[in-house]
Design a protein around this motif. Structure first.
Motif, mmCIF file in Angstrom:
data_model
loop_
_atom_site.group_PDB
_atom_site.id
_atom_site.type_symbol
_atom_site.label_atom_id
_atom_site.label_comp_id
_atom_site.label_asym_id
_atom_site.label_seq_id
_atom_site.Cartn_x
_atom_site.Cartn_y
_atom_site.Cartn_z
ATOM 1 N N GLU A 147 0.880 -1.278 0.133
ATOM 2 C CA GLU A 147 -0.013 -0.083 -0.169
ATOM 3 C C GLU A 147 0.936 1.115 0.051
ATOM 4 N N GLN A 148 2.102 1.023 -0.331
ATOM 5 C CA GLN A 148 2.991 2.302 -0.055
ATOM 6 C C GLN A 148 3.078 3.151 0.942
ATOM 7 N N ALA A 149 2.891 2.592 2.163
ATOM 8 C CA ALA A 149 2.785 3.371 3.400
ATOM 9 C C ALA A 149 3.736 2.591 4.207
ATOM 10 N N PRO A 150 5.123 2.892 4.085
ATOM 11 C CA PRO A 150 6.180 2.278 4.686
ATOM 12 C C PRO A 150 6.287 2.459 6.285
ATOM 13 N N ALA A 151 5.897 3.687 6.768
ATOM 14 C CA ALA A 151 5.916 3.910 7.996
ATOM 15 C C ALA A 151 4.923 3.258 8.852
ATOM 16 N N ARG A 152 5.406 2.380 9.828
ATOM 17 C CA ARG A 152 4.731 1.315 10.513
ATOM 18 C C ARG A 152 4.542 1.579 11.917
ATOM 19 N N VAL A 153 3.210 1.214 12.474
ATOM 20 C CA VAL A 153 2.749 1.146 13.962
ATOM 21 C C VAL A 153 1.934 -0.082 14.266
ATOM 22 N N ASP A 163 10.743 -9.133 28.564
ATOM 23 C CA ASP A 163 12.042 -9.954 28.607
ATOM 24 C C ASP A 163 11.922 -11.231 27.708
ATOM 25 N N SER A 164 10.691 -11.400 27.108
ATOM 26 C CA SER A 164 10.306 -12.695 26.373
ATOM 27 C C SER A 164 10.931 -12.776 25.129
ATOM 28 N N VAL A 165 10.817 -14.180 24.495
ATOM 29 C CA VAL A 165 11.358 -14.245 23.226
ATOM 30 C C VAL A 165 10.613 -13.449 21.982
ATOM 31 N N GLU A 166 9.354 -13.508 22.312
ATOM 32 C CA GLU A 166 8.604 -12.993 21.108
ATOM 33 C C GLU A 166 8.768 -11.415 21.043
ATOM 34 N N TRP A 167 8.859 -10.714 22.335
ATOM 35 C CA TRP A 167 9.093 -9.362 22.420
ATOM 36 C C TRP A 167 10.365 -9.098 21.942
ATOM 37 N N GLY A 168 11.314 -9.908 22.178
ATOM 38 C CA GLY A 168 12.679 -9.874 21.419
ATOM 39 C C GLY A 168 12.822 -9.667 19.780
ATOM 40 N N ALA A 169 11.895 -10.627 19.407
ATOM 41 C CA ALA A 169 11.722 -10.803 17.784
ATOM 42 C C ALA A 169 11.026 -9.328 17.520
ATOM 43 N N LEU A 170 10.007 -8.853 18.300
ATOM 44 C CA LEU A 170 9.423 -7.615 17.726
ATOM 45 C C LEU A 170 10.290 -6.483 17.768
ATOM 46 N N THR A 171 11.267 -6.263 19.023
ATOM 47 C CA THR A 171 12.150 -5.131 19.013
ATOM 48 C C THR A 171 13.288 -5.243 18.163
ATOM 49 N N ALA A 172 13.591 -6.471 17.543
ATOM 50 C CA ALA A 172 14.642 -6.557 16.778
ATOM 51 C C ALA A 172 14.350 -5.977 15.329
ATOM 52 N N ARG A 173 12.991 -5.696 14.834
ATOM 53 C CA ARG A 173 12.695 -5.128 13.588
ATOM 54 C C ARG A 173 12.073 -3.763 14.085
ATOM 55 N N ASP A 176 10.196 -0.574 20.597
ATOM 56 C CA ASP A 176 9.169 -0.429 21.646
ATOM 57 C C ASP A 176 9.214 1.189 21.996
ATOM 58 N N ALA A 177 8.069 1.623 21.904
ATOM 59 C CA ALA A 177 7.570 3.115 21.979
ATOM 60 C C ALA A 177 7.818 3.407 23.310
ATOM 61 N N TRP A 178 7.506 2.675 24.184
ATOM 62 C CA TRP A 178 7.862 3.032 25.663
ATOM 63 C C TRP A 178 9.187 3.358 25.986
ATOM 64 N N GLN A 179 10.085 2.350 25.561
ATOM 65 C CA GLN A 179 11.421 2.427 25.762
ATOM 66 C C GLN A 179 12.102 3.689 24.971
ATOM 67 N N VAL A 180 11.435 4.138 23.969
ATOM 68 C CA VAL A 180 11.887 5.284 23.339
ATOM 69 C C VAL A 180 11.678 6.673 24.043
ATOM 70 N N ALA A 181 10.492 6.858 24.573
ATOM 71 C CA ALA A 181 10.214 8.073 25.100
ATOM 72 C C ALA A 181 9.188 7.900 26.170
ATOM 73 N N PHE A 202 4.687 -0.659 19.082
ATOM 74 C CA PHE A 202 6.027 -0.571 18.332
ATOM 75 C C PHE A 202 6.079 0.145 16.926
ATOM 76 N N VAL A 203 6.999 0.897 16.633
ATOM 77 C CA VAL A 203 7.129 1.401 15.594
ATOM 78 C C VAL A 203 8.529 1.317 14.579
ATOM 79 N N SER A 204 8.310 1.551 13.613
ATOM 80 C CA SER A 204 9.343 1.351 12.614
ATOM 81 C C SER A 204 10.349 2.737 12.708
ATOM 82 N N ASP A 205 11.534 2.380 12.265
ATOM 83 C CA ASP A 205 12.567 3.465 12.524
ATOM 84 C C ASP A 205 12.293 4.807 11.599
#
Length: 239
Positions: A147-153, A163-173, A176-181, A202-205
């Motif tokens: 859809e040519q909307a690359p910014a992702r939320v 601290d879970s495995v799945e949370w780590g998979a999410l934050t690898a890509r 985590d907005a709470w951790q940022v601000a 979670f947000v894209s870079d």
């Protein structure tokens, strides 16, 4: 050359427990956050769910974008200034004996900023949750590119801890907005006695986080305690 100005967007993620709690308090919480987009988990999924979703949206001063029972209770709502370019619901891969999970996704435009937003709710089963984290990321990426909307939320109830495995998979890509601000409070569950964070944005870079967290500075804890069994996460983002 015309330069597109970044827009500030207020995204709220909220598990509303199928509207089984105090709906007046729920509406006060949502309205107090002044969201542009609300990513709902556990919206009504049974008889009359479309009517119930429209009524809930009206109580919030918003409109239904997409979702509900056809996304396993994930639902997107939006304010009047948000334009919808594309939308989709889907089910995640199912395992017999476990609850069917899904996603609601939309490509949205606010001002000149275009972005993709998704709501999901992962499994209570740990092994399935790990698979779903990867699937959700892939589905979100595919939709955003198409859809040519690359910014992702990505918003949701992830039924797991940071601290879970799945949370780590999410934050690898995604970040985590709470951790940022961080702003407000961290814990989202339970609403009456918060002690853990199950819900997140979670947000894209290419998305800047202005603030994110449980908006205790904007709405009353007394209302959050009776509006649902989760507390919401508000993310103010610059797209």
């Amino acid at each position: 050359m015309v330069i597109a100005m970044a827009e500030t967007v207020r995204v709220l993620s909220y598990n509303v427990r199928s509207l089984r709690d105090d709906r007046a308090a729920l509406a006060r919480v949502v309205r107090g956050c002044e969201p542009d987009v609300v990513c709902v988990q556990e919206s009504p999924r049974f008889f009359g769910w479309r009517r119930a979703a429209r009524a809930m949206a009206a109580e919030f001063g918003l409109s239904v974008v997409i979702g509900g029972a056809d996304a396993s209770g994930n639902l997107l709502l939006a304010a009047e200034r948000v334009r919808v370019a594309a939308k989709e619901t889907l089910y995640l891969r199912h395992r017999r004996g476990l609850h069917l999970r899904g996603m609601a996704l939309a490509a949205l435009t606010v001002g000149r900023s275009r972005f993709t937003v998704a709501s999901t709710h992962l499994s209570l089963d740990g092994a399935q949750r790990q698979d779903q984290a990867e699937e959700v990321l892939g589905r979100l990426q595919d939709f955003a590119e198409r859809e040519q909307a690359p910014a992702r939320v990505l918003c949701g109830d992830f039924n797991s801890h940071p601290d879970s495995v799945e949370w780590g998979a999410l934050t690898a890509r995604m970040a985590d907005a709470w951790q940022v601000a961080p702003a407000g409070e961290e814990y989202t569950s339970t609403a009456r006695d918060p002690y853990q964070r199950l819900d997140a944005v979670f947000v894209s870079d290419d998305v800047e986080v202005v603030r994110a967290g449980v908006p205790t500075d904007l709405v009353a804890q007394a209302d959050m305690a009776v509006a649902s069994d989760h507390r919401p996460v508000l993310a103010v983002l610059t797209v």
